[in-house]
Motif scaffolding. Structure first.
Motif, PDB file in Angstrom:
ATOM      1  N   LEU A  70      50.441  66.311  51.245  1.00  0.00           N
ATOM      2  CA  LEU A  70      51.633  65.825  51.830  1.00  0.00           C
ATOM      3  C   LEU A  70      51.439  64.538  52.240  1.00  0.00           C
ATOM      4  O   LEU A  70      52.227  63.348  51.153  1.00  0.00           O
ATOM      5  CB  LEU A  70      52.587  67.015  52.396  1.00  0.00           C
ATOM      6  CG  LEU A  70      53.600  65.807  52.764  1.00  0.00           C
ATOM      7  CD1 LEU A  70      55.336  65.951  51.915  1.00  0.00           C
ATOM      8  CD2 LEU A  70      54.462  65.878  54.623  1.00  0.00           C
ATOM      9  N   VAL A  82      50.422  63.296  48.446  1.00  0.00           N
ATOM     10  CA  VAL A  82      51.168  62.984  47.251  1.00  0.00           C
ATOM     11  C   VAL A  82      52.156  62.071  47.911  1.00  0.00           C
ATOM     12  O   VAL A  82      53.074  61.064  47.340  1.00  0.00           O
ATOM     13  CB  VAL A  82      51.977  64.178  47.359  1.00  0.00           C
ATOM     14  CG1 VAL A  82      53.513  63.705  46.713  1.00  0.00           C
ATOM     15  CG2 VAL A  82      50.731  65.114  46.986  1.00  0.00           C
ATOM     16  N   ALA A  83      52.578  61.558  49.063  1.00  0.00           N
ATOM     17  CA  ALA A  83      53.208  60.843  49.591  1.00  0.00           C
ATOM     18  C   ALA A  83      53.033  59.253  49.251  1.00  0.00           C
ATOM     19  O   ALA A  83      53.309  58.350  48.853  1.00  0.00           O
ATOM     20  CB  ALA A  83      54.071  60.770  50.697  1.00  0.00           C
ATOM     21  N   SER A 111      50.947  58.827  46.797  1.00  0.00           N
ATOM     22  CA  SER A 111      50.965  58.488  45.580  1.00  0.00           C
ATOM     23  C   SER A 111      52.571  57.757  44.999  1.00  0.00           C
ATOM     24  O   SER A 111      52.916  56.868  44.426  1.00  0.00           O
ATOM     25  CB  SER A 111      50.819  59.580  44.812  1.00  0.00           C
ATOM     26  OG  SER A 111      51.214  59.311  43.287  1.00  0.00           O
ATOM     27  N   TRP A 112      53.412  58.620  45.688  1.00  0.00           N
ATOM     28  CA  TRP A 112      55.012  58.270  45.522  1.00  0.00           C
ATOM     29  C   TRP A 112      55.351  56.476  46.138  1.00  0.00           C
ATOM     30  O   TRP A 112      55.994  56.407  45.910  1.00  0.00           O
ATOM     31  CB  TRP A 112      55.947  59.750  46.367  1.00  0.00           C
ATOM     32  CG  TRP A 112      55.908  60.615  45.513  1.00  0.00           C
ATOM     33  CD1 TRP A 112      55.177  61.510  44.963  1.00  0.00           C
ATOM     34  CD2 TRP A 112      57.136  61.313  44.933  1.00  0.00           C
ATOM     35  NE1 TRP A 112      55.217  62.191  44.216  1.00  0.00           N
ATOM     36  CE2 TRP A 112      56.122  62.473  44.505  1.00  0.00           C
ATOM     37  CE3 TRP A 112      58.266  61.089  45.149  1.00  0.00           C
ATOM     38  CZ2 TRP A 112      57.309  63.170  43.661  1.00  0.00           C
ATOM     39  CZ3 TRP A 112      59.233  61.877  44.797  1.00  0.00           C
ATOM     40  CH2 TRP A 112      58.797  63.213  44.297  1.00  0.00           C
ATOM     41  N   ASN A 167      53.519  53.864  44.088  1.00  0.00           N
ATOM     42  CA  ASN A 167      53.795  53.330  43.211  1.00  0.00           C
ATOM     43  C   ASN A 167      55.677  53.397  42.950  1.00  0.00           C
ATOM     44  O   ASN A 167      55.387  52.615  42.467  1.00  0.00           O
ATOM     45  CB  ASN A 167      54.530  55.077  42.242  1.00  0.00           C
ATOM     46  CG  ASN A 167      52.744  55.480  41.255  1.00  0.00           C
ATOM     47  OD1 ASN A 167      52.744  54.798  40.640  1.00  0.00           O
ATOM     48  ND2 ASN A 167      51.947  56.283  41.624  1.00  0.00           N
ATOM     49  N   GLY A 168      55.940  53.502  44.376  1.00  0.00           N
ATOM     50  CA  GLY A 168      57.543  53.118  44.528  1.00  0.00           C
ATOM     51  C   GLY A 168      57.157  51.499  45.099  1.00  0.00           C
ATOM     52  O   GLY A 168      58.565  50.123  44.724  1.00  0.00           O
ATOM     53  N   TYR A 227      55.131  49.302  44.225  1.00  0.00           N
ATOM     54  CA  TYR A 227      54.118  48.800  42.885  1.00  0.00           C
ATOM     55  C   TYR A 227      55.939  48.376  42.244  1.00  0.00           C
ATOM     56  O   TYR A 227      56.070  47.770  40.509  1.00  0.00           O
ATOM     57  CB  TYR A 227      53.651  49.272  42.069  1.00  0.00           C
ATOM     58  CG  TYR A 227      52.601  49.043  41.336  1.00  0.00           C
ATOM     59  CD1 TYR A 227      51.684  47.829  40.939  1.00  0.00           C
ATOM     60  CD2 TYR A 227      52.828  49.585  39.764  1.00  0.00           C
ATOM     61  CE1 TYR A 227      51.629  47.136  40.283  1.00  0.00           C
ATOM     62  CE2 TYR A 227      52.845  48.853  38.293  1.00  0.00           C
ATOM     63  CZ  TYR A 227      51.555  47.257  38.588  1.00  0.00           C
ATOM     64  OH  TYR A 227      50.987  46.766  37.195  1.00  0.00           O
ATOM     65  N   PHE A 228      55.948  50.233  41.784  1.00  0.00           N
ATOM     66  CA  PHE A 228      58.178  49.636  40.893  1.00  0.00           C
ATOM     67  C   PHE A 228      58.134  48.756  41.147  1.00  0.00           C
ATOM     68  O   PHE A 228      59.017  47.872  40.543  1.00  0.00           O
ATOM     69  CB  PHE A 228      58.462  50.772  40.576  1.00  0.00           C
ATOM     70  CG  PHE A 228      59.773  51.224  40.061  1.00  0.00           C
ATOM     71  CD1 PHE A 228      59.558  50.575  38.463  1.00  0.00           C
ATOM     72  CD2 PHE A 228      60.845  50.642  40.685  1.00  0.00           C
ATOM     73  CE1 PHE A 228      61.122  51.170  37.694  1.00  0.00           C
ATOM     74  CE2 PHE A 228      61.754  50.807  39.749  1.00  0.00           C
ATOM     75  CZ  PHE A 228      61.853  51.770  38.505  1.00  0.00           C
ATOM     76  N   ARG A 268      58.366  48.478  29.968  1.00  0.00           N
ATOM     77  CA  ARG A 268      58.216  49.406  30.877  1.00  0.00           C
ATOM     78  C   ARG A 268      60.114  49.864  31.990  1.00  0.00           C
ATOM     79  O   ARG A 268      60.378  50.620  32.034  1.00  0.00           O
ATOM     80  CB  ARG A 268      57.042  49.547  31.269  1.00  0.00           C
ATOM     81  CG  ARG A 268      56.693  50.348  31.820  1.00  0.00           C
ATOM     82  CD  ARG A 268      54.998  50.933  32.157  1.00  0.00           C
ATOM     83  NE  ARG A 268      54.300  50.936  30.709  1.00  0.00           N
ATOM     84  CZ  ARG A 268      53.140  50.713  30.441  1.00  0.00           C
ATOM     85  NH1 ARG A 268      52.039  49.379  31.873  1.00  0.00           N
ATOM     86  NH2 ARG A 268      52.716  50.577  29.446  1.00  0.00           N
ATOM     87  N   GLN A 269      59.545  48.352  32.659  1.00  0.00           N
ATOM     88  CA  GLN A 269      60.630  47.882  33.839  1.00  0.00           C
ATOM     89  C   GLN A 269      61.875  47.161  32.907  1.00  0.00           C
ATOM     90  O   GLN A 269      63.112  47.413  33.629  1.00  0.00           O
ATOM     91  CB  GLN A 269      60.369  47.472  34.920  1.00  0.00           C
ATOM     92  CG  GLN A 269      59.405  48.511  35.121  1.00  0.00           C
ATOM     93  CD  GLN A 269      58.983  48.161  36.912  1.00  0.00           C
ATOM     94  OE1 GLN A 269      59.368  47.363  37.795  1.00  0.00           O
ATOM     95  NE2 GLN A 269      57.880  47.862  37.045  1.00  0.00           N
TER      96      GLN A 269
END
Lengths: 193, 295
Positions: free
Chosen positions: B16, B19-20, B22-23, B26-27, B29-30, B91-92
């Motif tokens: 968890l 994965v958290a 990674s999320w 990525n969040g 960076y986004f 991309r964004q």
């Protein structure tokens, strides 16, 4: 007891065939599916503490599914369009789902071990391992699409992981059906219905 | 809960967390790649303030922003229509080019002269959801419209390439001598813009196209230039970015050509020189990030 194991397996089958999981009707199907898992697991709580845990986890998944239905934005929304706290719910739901599959697999494996059903024991063990690795990988890969788009490598990796996870879940369901047929589940505190 | 269960739940927790992470990463960076609000590129535009005049304004907007631009209005200028004619997806973000058509107007604000053009630096953007915002666009200089196309030297065509080169083909109605070419933005565009005569008809390559533009945009433009009656000549141009952020300044020049024919000397604007920005994904990202750091 067979009926209870079958309830769990039918619940899991329903989650698999719920192709509209992100729509309102999909939420209802999910709730019905996990309710079946909850009822089946709760009735087996005397067989093995893991089934009691599975019941609690199924209830949590139901609660999260209902909350998810009220999350803001398009239900088909990409992660990009969801607020950070909604990501938290998604993650929590994923984790509880993994834990639920573990509790069901391990509970069944232990019963198979007790009753000397070595093949079934191995099947449930491998089923869980086959399930968790690609599922966790797919979950970890998903947010990379935000920043790196629909790149072929990422997409293929995600598809392969999702496919493996699906195959593993089918194997777990097959194992559960077999457990319902072959195991007696005659542990202390049996709560046959 | 047995020791084994605890071990498995510990592994699940580790999964968890991974994965958290990674999320979460990525969040972050986004979010760092998101514009705080839509922005126009910095324009340096010359245009005529009258019917038939048009030019393009470029605008960068997050892809997650679902609002669509309905109209772009310029204070003091009557804009007849706004049409999106370029759309590049990143991309964004999306980079959109909106063509603004200027209406014919008799309003006092339209009274301009070449010496004192109307200079517009802000635009009002109206969205399809009814919201509006005012944004910096750089600079648009509006000159009085030509009374009628000159019969001495006039444009009969033109074109551009995806390498940010182009040409305007001119024809002379009488034997003319082009004496000079001037634009207030030539000095600012030094190092980015090169002008040249592209009379071969097939190529714009009188010099090495890969070399950086020199300090003088007119260095390769031989003047004065004679053009015979009913003869054609092509004014070629090439834009080369001076650095990785240079694409965000967009030029549209309407240079004054001083033309002599017999005893007559006229100032004409027969040719337009259009910059077509096509930034890369990394240039867009760098632009967004530097904008966030400034604010």
């Amino acid at each position: 007891m067979r009926k209870n194991v079958n309830l769990i397996s039918w619940g899991l089958i329903l989650t698999l065939i719920n192709l509209v999981g992100s729509l309102w009707i999909g939420t209802l199907i999910d709730v019905a599916a996990y309710l079946m898992v909850y009822v089946g697991a709760s009735r087996m709580k005397g067989v093995n503490p893991l089934f009691r845990q599975a019941g609690g986890l199924a209830l949590t998944v139901i609660l999260l599914s209902v909350i998810n239905a009220f999350l803001p934005g398009d239900p088909e929304a990409l992660l990009a369009e969801m607020p950070a706290w909604a990501w938290g719910f998604d993650l929590l739901g994923m984790f509880v789902g993994f834990a639920l599959v573990y509790a069901v697999c391990e509970g069944t494996r232990r019963e198979a071990e007790k009753e000397g059903e070595q093949e079934l024991e191995r099947k449930m063990k491998i089923g869980w391992q086959l399930y968790i690795v690609p599922s966790a990988l797919a979950a970890a890969i998903t947010p990379f699409a935000l920043n790196f788009g629909e790149q072929l490598g990422l997409t293929l990796m995600w598809l392969a992981a999702a496919l493996l996870s699906l195959v593993a879940m089918i194997s777990i369901i097959v194992g559960l059906r077999r457990a319902g047929r072959d195991l007696r589940f005659d542990s202390a505190g049996l709560n046959e219905s | 809960m047995t020791g084994k269960d605890k071990k498995v739940y510990a592994i699940l927790t580790a999964i968890l967390l991974a994965v958290a992470a990674s999320w979460g990463l990525n969040g972050v960076y986004f979010n760092r790649g998101q514009l705080e609000k839509p922005v126009f590129l910095q324009h340096r535009i010359e245009a005529e303030n009258g019917a038939g005049s048009s030019f393009i304004l470029y605008r960068l907007q997050n892809r997650t922003d679902e609002r669509r631009v309905e109209a772009i209005e310029l204070p003091g200028i009557e804009v007849r229509g706004t049409t999106r004619i370029r759309h590049i997806e990143y991309r964004q973000q999306t980079l959109d080019g909106y063509m603004l058509e200027i209406a014919d107007t008799e309003s006092p604000a339209a009274k301009v002269s070449d010496e004192q053009p109307i200079v517009v630096r802000k635009a009002d953007v109206r969205y399809d959801d009814g919201s509006r915002e005012t944004a910096d666009i750089g600079e648009v200089r509006f000159y009085p419209p030509s009374a009628a196309p000159s019969d001495l030297l006039y444009a009969i065509g033109g074109g551009s390439s995806n390498r940010n080169t182009g040409h305007a083909t001119l024809e002379a109605g009488a034997p003319v001598k082009i004496l000079s070419l001037q634009s207030p933005y030539l000095e600012e565009a030094a190092g980015k813009l090169s002008l040249f005569w592209a009379d071969s008809g097939t190529a714009y390559e009188p010099f090495d196209m890969e070399q950086p533009a020199g300090d003088n945009p007119l260095a390769n433009l031989t003047l004065p230039k004679q053009v015979g009656k009913k003869h054609k000549t092509s004014l070629g141009y090439r834009f080369v970015d001076r650095d990785s952020r240079d694409w965000s300044t967009v030029y549209r020049l309407l240079p004054v050509m001083t033309v002599q024919s017999g005893e007559r000397t006229l100032d004409l604007r027969p040719a337009s020189i259009e910059d077509n920005p096509s930034p890369s994904e990394s240039q867009i990202r760098q632009f967004v990030r530097s904008g966030r750091e400034k604010s």
